[in-house]
Motif scaffolding. Structure first.
Motif, mmCIF file in Angstrom:
data_model
loop_
_atom_site.group_PDB
_atom_site.id
_atom_site.type_symbol
_atom_site.label_atom_id
_atom_site.label_comp_id
_atom_site.label_asym_id
_atom_site.label_seq_id
_atom_site.Cartn_x
_atom_site.Cartn_y
_atom_site.Cartn_z
ATOM 1 N N MET A 1 72.603 -15.489 -73.786
ATOM 2 C CA MET A 1 72.973 -16.475 -72.730
ATOM 3 C C MET A 1 73.698 -15.399 -72.200
ATOM 4 O O MET A 1 74.195 -15.051 -72.532
ATOM 5 N N CYS A 2 72.969 -15.200 -70.779
ATOM 6 C CA CYS A 2 73.937 -14.027 -70.037
ATOM 7 C C CYS A 2 74.516 -14.726 -68.814
ATOM 8 O O CYS A 2 73.958 -15.244 -68.234
ATOM 9 N N VAL B 1 77.849 -25.301 -65.414
ATOM 10 C CA VAL B 1 76.591 -25.390 -65.804
ATOM 11 C C VAL B 1 75.986 -24.439 -67.091
ATOM 12 O O VAL B 1 75.542 -25.140 -68.191
ATOM 13 N N PHE B 2 77.008 -23.057 -67.013
ATOM 14 C CA PHE B 2 76.280 -22.436 -68.166
ATOM 15 C C PHE B 2 77.040 -22.988 -68.975
ATOM 16 O O PHE B 2 76.467 -22.709 -70.208
ATOM 17 N N ARG C 1 73.974 -16.618 -78.905
ATOM 18 C CA ARG C 1 74.995 -15.708 -78.587
ATOM 19 C C ARG C 1 75.601 -15.676 -76.816
ATOM 20 O O ARG C 1 74.193 -15.945 -76.597
ATOM 21 N N THR C 2 76.117 -15.477 -76.708
ATOM 22 C CA THR C 2 76.080 -15.416 -75.589
ATOM 23 C C THR C 2 76.930 -13.973 -75.035
ATOM 24 O O THR C 2 77.738 -12.925 -75.922
ATOM 25 N N GLU D 1 65.016 -15.737 -79.179
ATOM 26 C CA GLU D 1 63.599 -16.174 -78.887
ATOM 27 C C GLU D 1 63.760 -15.521 -77.374
ATOM 28 O O GLU D 1 62.741 -15.461 -76.535
ATOM 29 N N VAL D 2 64.838 -15.961 -76.996
ATOM 30 C CA VAL D 2 64.878 -16.659 -75.483
ATOM 31 C C VAL D 2 66.435 -15.692 -74.597
ATOM 32 O O VAL D 2 66.800 -15.909 -75.668
ATOM 33 N N VAL D 3 66.486 -15.080 -73.878
ATOM 34 C CA VAL D 3 67.216 -14.017 -73.491
ATOM 35 C C VAL D 3 67.028 -15.554 -71.760
ATOM 36 O O VAL D 3 66.157 -15.235 -71.271
ATOM 37 N N HIS D 4 68.091 -16.142 -71.677
ATOM 38 C CA HIS D 4 68.602 -17.268 -70.711
ATOM 39 C C HIS D 4 69.566 -16.295 -69.961
ATOM 40 O O HIS D 4 70.310 -16.788 -69.467
ATOM 41 N N VAL D 5 69.341 -15.767 -68.584
ATOM 42 C CA VAL D 5 70.558 -15.644 -67.248
ATOM 43 C C VAL D 5 70.901 -16.085 -66.810
ATOM 44 O O VAL D 5 69.501 -17.418 -65.920
ATOM 45 N N HIS D 6 72.163 -16.398 -66.176
ATOM 46 C CA HIS D 6 72.522 -17.682 -65.562
ATOM 47 C C HIS D 6 72.807 -17.020 -64.527
ATOM 48 O O HIS D 6 71.950 -16.828 -62.708
#
Length: 397
Positions: A1-2, A17-18, A33-34, A77-82
């Motif tokens: 998570m970014c 929210v993040f 991991r962030t 598996e996923v890179v989730h950017v806020h």
């Protein structure tokens, strides 16, 4: 998570929210991991470092290298950017590892609007979105009323349109409402990659009994022009005798003007409160009001009102009338229209039992749509689709 944290002096729903989504994923057994940057650190930098941050808004090579190293060591598996503004930049979507699905939550309209909020001179402005061009923002100096300050943002918008970043480098976009989705698809996002997932409220808070509530109306948010507070105070003056106390939570550039307009009215300015204190205000009063005159994303205060069983009065602009259902969870009035605002709110306030029924409807909406469990399932499904898209895109190469 970014995520790039906004300055701590200005409480941010995006930051919340993040953090809440991170905890939600961890609670469901995911290893998270962030990758984080903080805008507070900009104030501590040398002039040279600040200059680097500004010119790096379109493409930050340091953030690119740091994230690439993180991804290489973690294999997510996923890179989730806020939020990638201002210290991360869209460069992070170009890291070489394509085993990860790329997901971006759109908390605002920054991909195509240099100002992030489609508003100019106190009025709604979607010129850059409609024309699919960043030139209008530069011509008008939309960001901080400055062409110089707008320039790196306009360059970023134009460059990533040209590079096809949003068409090719992101596997799933998360919008907060159907309204936002349609606006962003119209501005150029590929429809099949755009999903809708509203914000959620963690936990199941107890609802304050109606008889124990303060007979007052609460506004919680930034005291700025786009929030419609001048219209709100004008409406309270029109109400005259019998108007309930209006409690205003927050701070911002309009504070002094609003205090002047509020003279002689039953209005209390509570200033900037902690998140817990602000939520307590929403929970303990009989009505929350949000007279926005701009396109919101999904206001945190609305999901909180749902969770606490407090009805909401909102303007009929952007996604708000699709979030709050008139006669079920609240009331809706014409944006920028003090007469409409006071007509709707006064009628509801004076009808015996109506606000309590609307509060019960708001809580029912929360339990159906905005709980942790409902939101986790939505997020999990979006990740699955993003992974399928990423796999398909890799197979074409």
């Amino acid at each position: 998570m970014c995520h790039n944290y906004y300055r701590s002096a200005f409480p941010s729903g995006e930051n919340s929210v993040f953090e809440e989504e991170k905890r939600l994923l961890q609670a469901h057994g995911h290893e998270v991991r962030t990758f984080e940057k903080h805008s507070d650190h900009i104030g501590e930098m040398s002039l040279l470092s600040k200059a680097f941050e500004i010119i790096s808004i379109p493409w930050n090579s340091r953030a690119f290298a740091e994230l690439e190293k993180t991804v290489r060591n973690f294999y997510p598996e996923v890179v989730h950017v806020h939020n990638f503004f201002p210290r991360i930049s869209p460069s992070i979507f170009y890291t070489k590892d394509r085993l990860s699905a790329r997901v971006l939550t759109l908390h605002n309209y920054r991909l195509f609007c240099a100002n992030a909020i489609p508003m100019r001179g106190g009025n709604i402005c979607t010129e850059c979105l409609d024309k699919r061009s960043a030139v209008p923002s530069l011509r008008h100096g939309c960001y901080r009323n400055s062409r110089l300050a707008t320039a790196p943002l306009a360059v970023s918008v134009a460059a990533h349109r040209k590079m096809g970043t949003w068409q090719n480098q992101v596997d799933a976009f998360i919008c907060l409402s159907e309204f936002q989705k349609e606006l962003m698809v119209g501005a150029g996002l590929p429809r099949h990659k755009v999903h809708v997932k509203p914000n959620f409220y963690p936990g199941m808070p107890e609802v304050v009994p109606w008889q124990a509530r303060r007979p007052a109306v609460v506004f919680a948010g930034r005291l700025s022009v786009e929030k419609g507070l001048v219209t709100l105070l004008n409406a309270w003056r029109m109400w005259g005798d019998g108007a309930p106390e209006l409690r205003i939570v927050g701070d911002g550039p309009l504070r002094q003007e609003l205090k002047r307009l509020a003279e002689g009215l039953p209005i209390t300015f509570l200033g900037q409160l902690s998140m817990e204190e602000a939520q307590l205000e929403i929970a303990q009063n009989m009505l929350q009001i949000l007279p926005s005159e701009c396109f919101e994303g999904f206001p945190m205060v609305v999901r909180e009102a749902f969770a606490f069983g407090t009805p909401s009065a909102v303007s009929n602009i952007g996604p708000l009338p699709s979030i709050v259902t008139k006669g079920v969870s609240g009331m809706i009035f014409e944006a920028s229209d003090a007469a409409s605002l006071i007509s709707e709110v006064k009628a509801a306030w004076t009808e015996p039992g109506l606000l309590e029924r609307l509060g019960a409807g708001a809580r029912t909406e929360f339990e159906a749509k905005y709980t942790e469990d409902a939101n986790y399932q939505q997020l999990h499904d979006i990740y699955k689709e993003a992974k399928d898209v990423a796999k398909f895109e890799r197979s074409k190469r």
